[in-house]
Design a protein around this motif. Structure first.
Motif, mmCIF file in Angstrom:
data_model
loop_
_atom_site.group_PDB
_atom_site.id
_atom_site.type_symbol
_atom_site.label_atom_id
_atom_site.label_comp_id
_atom_site.label_asym_id
_atom_site.label_seq_id
_atom_site.Cartn_x
_atom_site.Cartn_y
_atom_site.Cartn_z
ATOM 1 N N ASN A 148 1.617 5.659 14.512
ATOM 2 C CA ASN A 148 1.687 5.908 13.034
ATOM 3 C C ASN A 148 0.227 5.824 12.348
ATOM 4 O O ASN A 148 -0.422 6.639 11.915
ATOM 5 C CB ASN A 148 2.830 6.089 12.491
ATOM 6 N N SER A 149 -0.316 4.788 13.151
ATOM 7 C CA SER A 149 -1.328 3.905 12.556
ATOM 8 C C SER A 149 -2.724 4.093 13.775
ATOM 9 O O SER A 149 -3.792 4.148 13.187
ATOM 10 C CB SER A 149 -0.996 2.738 12.178
ATOM 11 N N ILE A 150 -2.383 4.257 14.492
ATOM 12 C CA ILE A 150 -3.110 4.096 16.225
ATOM 13 C C ILE A 150 -3.755 5.435 16.230
ATOM 14 O O ILE A 150 -4.187 6.166 16.372
ATOM 15 C CB ILE A 150 -2.937 3.743 17.058
ATOM 16 N N ILE A 151 -2.513 5.845 17.474
ATOM 17 C CA ILE A 151 -2.504 7.464 17.663
ATOM 18 C C ILE A 151 -3.091 8.615 17.353
ATOM 19 O O ILE A 151 -3.383 9.521 17.065
ATOM 20 C CB ILE A 151 -1.973 7.448 18.741
ATOM 21 N N GLY A 158 9.387 -4.635 16.382
ATOM 22 C CA GLY A 158 9.686 -3.857 16.019
ATOM 23 C C GLY A 158 8.547 -2.570 15.633
ATOM 24 O O GLY A 158 9.269 -1.402 15.037
ATOM 25 N N GLN A 159 7.589 -3.449 14.819
ATOM 26 C CA GLN A 159 7.195 -2.685 14.237
ATOM 27 C C GLN A 159 5.646 -2.063 15.138
ATOM 28 O O GLN A 159 4.979 -1.349 14.673
ATOM 29 C CB GLN A 159 6.069 -3.669 13.054
ATOM 30 N N ILE A 160 5.768 -2.798 16.658
ATOM 31 C CA ILE A 160 4.680 -2.360 17.343
ATOM 32 C C ILE A 160 4.319 -0.490 17.777
ATOM 33 O O ILE A 160 3.262 0.121 17.721
ATOM 34 C CB ILE A 160 5.172 -3.230 19.149
ATOM 35 N N PRO A 161 5.666 -0.140 17.906
ATOM 36 C CA PRO A 161 6.411 1.278 18.206
ATOM 37 C C PRO A 161 5.130 1.859 17.382
ATOM 38 O O PRO A 161 4.616 2.915 17.032
ATOM 39 C CB PRO A 161 7.611 1.585 18.197
ATOM 40 N N LEU A 162 6.126 1.551 15.834
ATOM 41 C CA LEU A 162 5.398 3.022 14.798
ATOM 42 C C LEU A 162 3.645 2.339 14.610
ATOM 43 O O LEU A 162 3.232 2.958 14.044
ATOM 44 C CB LEU A 162 5.896 2.011 13.349
ATOM 45 N N VAL A 199 -0.632 -4.399 6.631
ATOM 46 C CA VAL A 199 -0.747 -3.507 6.900
ATOM 47 C C VAL A 199 -1.807 -2.957 7.670
ATOM 48 O O VAL A 199 -1.474 -2.874 8.542
ATOM 49 C CB VAL A 199 -2.121 -3.861 5.635
ATOM 50 N N CYS A 200 -1.764 -1.302 7.429
ATOM 51 C CA CYS A 200 -2.229 -0.802 8.552
ATOM 52 C C CYS A 200 -2.772 0.664 8.203
ATOM 53 O O CYS A 200 -2.988 0.598 6.980
ATOM 54 C CB CYS A 200 -1.244 -0.330 9.296
ATOM 55 N N HIS A 201 -3.329 1.496 9.041
ATOM 56 C CA HIS A 201 -3.588 2.644 8.320
ATOM 57 C C HIS A 201 -2.191 3.165 8.800
ATOM 58 O O HIS A 201 -1.418 2.990 9.344
ATOM 59 C CB HIS A 201 -4.754 3.505 9.199
ATOM 60 N N GLY A 202 -2.889 4.616 8.231
ATOM 61 C CA GLY A 202 -1.912 5.492 8.483
ATOM 62 C C GLY A 202 -1.982 7.254 8.811
ATOM 63 O O GLY A 202 -2.704 7.179 7.732
ATOM 64 N N SER A 203 -1.424 8.438 9.028
ATOM 65 C CA SER A 203 -1.228 9.370 9.458
ATOM 66 C C SER A 203 -0.714 9.978 7.944
ATOM 67 O O SER A 203 -1.840 11.418 7.674
ATOM 68 C CB SER A 203 -0.488 10.274 10.709
ATOM 69 N N GLY A 204 -0.138 9.844 7.367
ATOM 70 C CA GLY A 204 0.199 9.519 5.451
ATOM 71 C C GLY A 204 -0.637 9.583 5.009
ATOM 72 O O GLY A 204 -0.791 10.650 3.923
ATOM 73 N N GLY A 205 -1.085 8.785 4.941
ATOM 74 C CA GLY A 205 -2.141 8.543 4.280
ATOM 75 C C GLY A 205 -3.307 9.420 4.302
ATOM 76 O O GLY A 205 -4.064 9.353 2.781
ATOM 77 N N LEU A 206 -3.897 8.917 5.823
ATOM 78 C CA LEU A 206 -5.395 10.268 6.254
ATOM 79 C C LEU A 206 -4.624 12.117 5.476
ATOM 80 O O LEU A 206 -6.217 12.039 4.743
ATOM 81 C CB LEU A 206 -4.969 9.867 7.555
ATOM 82 N N SER A 250 -8.986 -2.099 14.365
ATOM 83 C CA SER A 250 -9.249 -2.700 12.260
ATOM 84 C C SER A 250 -7.578 -2.688 12.220
ATOM 85 O O SER A 250 -8.025 -3.498 11.281
ATOM 86 C CB SER A 250 -9.321 -0.917 12.080
ATOM 87 N N VAL A 251 -6.858 -2.492 12.572
ATOM 88 C CA VAL A 251 -6.055 -2.629 11.992
ATOM 89 C C VAL A 251 -5.559 -4.000 12.810
ATOM 90 O O VAL A 251 -4.946 -4.783 11.570
ATOM 91 C CB VAL A 251 -4.632 -1.605 13.001
ATOM 92 N N THR A 252 -5.851 -4.685 13.268
ATOM 93 C CA THR A 252 -5.417 -6.238 14.064
ATOM 94 C C THR A 252 -6.637 -7.053 13.072
ATOM 95 O O THR A 252 -6.293 -8.377 12.356
ATOM 96 C CB THR A 252 -6.297 -6.193 15.612
ATOM 97 N N ALA A 253 -7.594 -6.842 12.483
ATOM 98 C CA ALA A 253 -8.744 -7.369 11.824
ATOM 99 C C ALA A 253 -7.895 -7.539 10.623
ATOM 100 O O ALA A 253 -7.750 -8.458 9.628
ATOM 101 C CB ALA A 253 -9.668 -6.546 11.835
ATOM 102 N N MET A 254 -7.414 -6.664 10.165
ATOM 103 C CA MET A 254 -6.805 -6.088 8.360
ATOM 104 C C MET A 254 -5.553 -8.191 8.324
ATOM 105 O O MET A 254 -5.938 -8.388 7.427
ATOM 106 C CB MET A 254 -6.551 -5.022 8.578
ATOM 107 N N ASN A 255 -5.299 -7.024 9.158
ATOM 108 C CA ASN A 255 -3.346 -7.992 9.904
ATOM 109 C C ASN A 255 -3.967 -9.644 9.768
ATOM 110 O O ASN A 255 -4.004 -10.783 9.166
ATOM 111 C CB ASN A 255 -2.058 -8.223 10.280
ATOM 112 N N LEU A 256 -5.176 -9.886 10.977
ATOM 113 C CA LEU A 256 -5.310 -11.496 10.982
ATOM 114 C C LEU A 256 -6.497 -11.478 9.870
ATOM 115 O O LEU A 256 -5.873 -13.835 9.644
ATOM 116 C CB LEU A 256 -6.453 -11.227 12.132
#
Length: 295
Positions: free
Chosen positions: A80-83, A72-76, A123-130, A107-113
């Motif tokens: 939001n965090s990549i594209i 369920g998190q993959i689309p979000l 955790v992930c990046h986010g357009s809102g945080g940016l 980057s998102v993959t490395a943080m979570n692994l």
């Protein structure tokens, strides 16, 4: 007290439009900590050095939580965090090379692994945080490094205290800061039909194209027609409306794509019908010409 905090925080946000070099975010942060400080001093045991330890999830978690929450998190995360982060960084900082979606994904993959083995939340990046970081003055990678160091120090030396600070932090101030990030993202959407839109700028350079009602590529110096502007706004609003109504980024994305392709289908239908009508008229003209020659 709550309304008073909202009022002064909103005044600080308005002042930041004029005094852009003022550290508005830091001022709001320290104001929130000062408000929460009396509650924090009641428990001195919150101070202390954290001791990170390894955490190995049971195999059942990979099957249950991993599939149930991960799918369920993959689309979000993808949107939001990549594209969105890659596109937004290019819009906010056009003079700085933007990270590619591939690099953001790694980057998102490395943080979570790495973080999952120490009990880290996903955790992930986010357009809102940016957008929030840009709105409050961040313009280079040094700001992110500084943010990471602060988080590292808080996690290592004041984990319980930091957790309590986040819980007691005034929601009114946090809401104003989130509102500021939303304004920054909305301001980017305002450039949809202007020369700042990246797809239009690329189209003028011959890299990508935007289409009008007849599916014709934009020529250098050509401007958007009213129909093109209306279509682009409609696709954007349907995408945003689908996300808000369903609370699901994937559904909003699919709704926007269906709207876009419906326009494309309409263009092809009109072009095909015009071509058929032109063939029929050409045939009729040839028939009349042959008839006149016989006479």
């Amino acid at each position: 007290m709550h309304n008073l905090v909202v009022f002064f925080a909103f005044l600080g946000l308005l002042a930041s439009f004029t005094f852009r070099r003022a550290p508005t975010a830091l001022i709001l942060l320290f104001a929130g900590i000062l408000i929460a400080l009396p509650k924090l001093l009641r428990d001195p045991s919150l101070l202390g050095i954290g001791r990170p330890h390894a955490f190995v999830p049971p195999f059942r978690s990979f099957l249950n939580e991993g599939i149930a929450a991960g799918l369920g998190q993959i689309p979000l995360t993808t949107l939001n965090s990549i594209i969105a982060v890659s596109a937004l960084s290019a819009d906010l900082l056009p003079d700085v090379p933007a990270p590619t979606p591939t690099s953001m994904g790694f980057s998102v993959t490395a943080m979570n692994l790495i973080g999952c083995w120490f009990g880290s939340m996903p955790v992930c990046h986010g357009s809102g945080g940016l957008a929030a970081q840009y709105r409050f003055g961040a313009r280079s990678g040094a700001s992110v490094i500084f943010l990471g160091l602060i988080k590292f120090v808080l996690g290592l030396f004041g984990g319980p205290l930091a957790k309590q600070v986040f819980q007691e932090f005034p929601k009114a101030i946090l809401g104003i800061m989130v509102f500021a990030a939303a304004l920054e993202i909305a301001n980017v959407g305002n450039t949809l039909n202007t020369t700042r839109a990246r797809d239009l700028e690329e189209g003028k350079n011959g890299i990508a194209t935007a289409t009008d009602g007849r599916s014709k590529a934009l020529e250098p110096g050509e401007e958007l027609t009213q129909e093109m502007r209306s279509r682009r706004w409609t696709v954007m609003f349907i995408t945003a409306g689908g996300i808000l109504a369903s609370k699901n980024d994937a559904i909003g994305f699919i709704a926007g794509m269906l709207c876009h392709y419906s326009y494309q289908l309409h263009d092809r239908y009109i072009a095909g019908r015009s071509q058929r009508e032109g063939t029929i008229r050409l045939g009729e003209e040839e028939g009349w010409a042959s008839h006149n020659e016989v006479q």
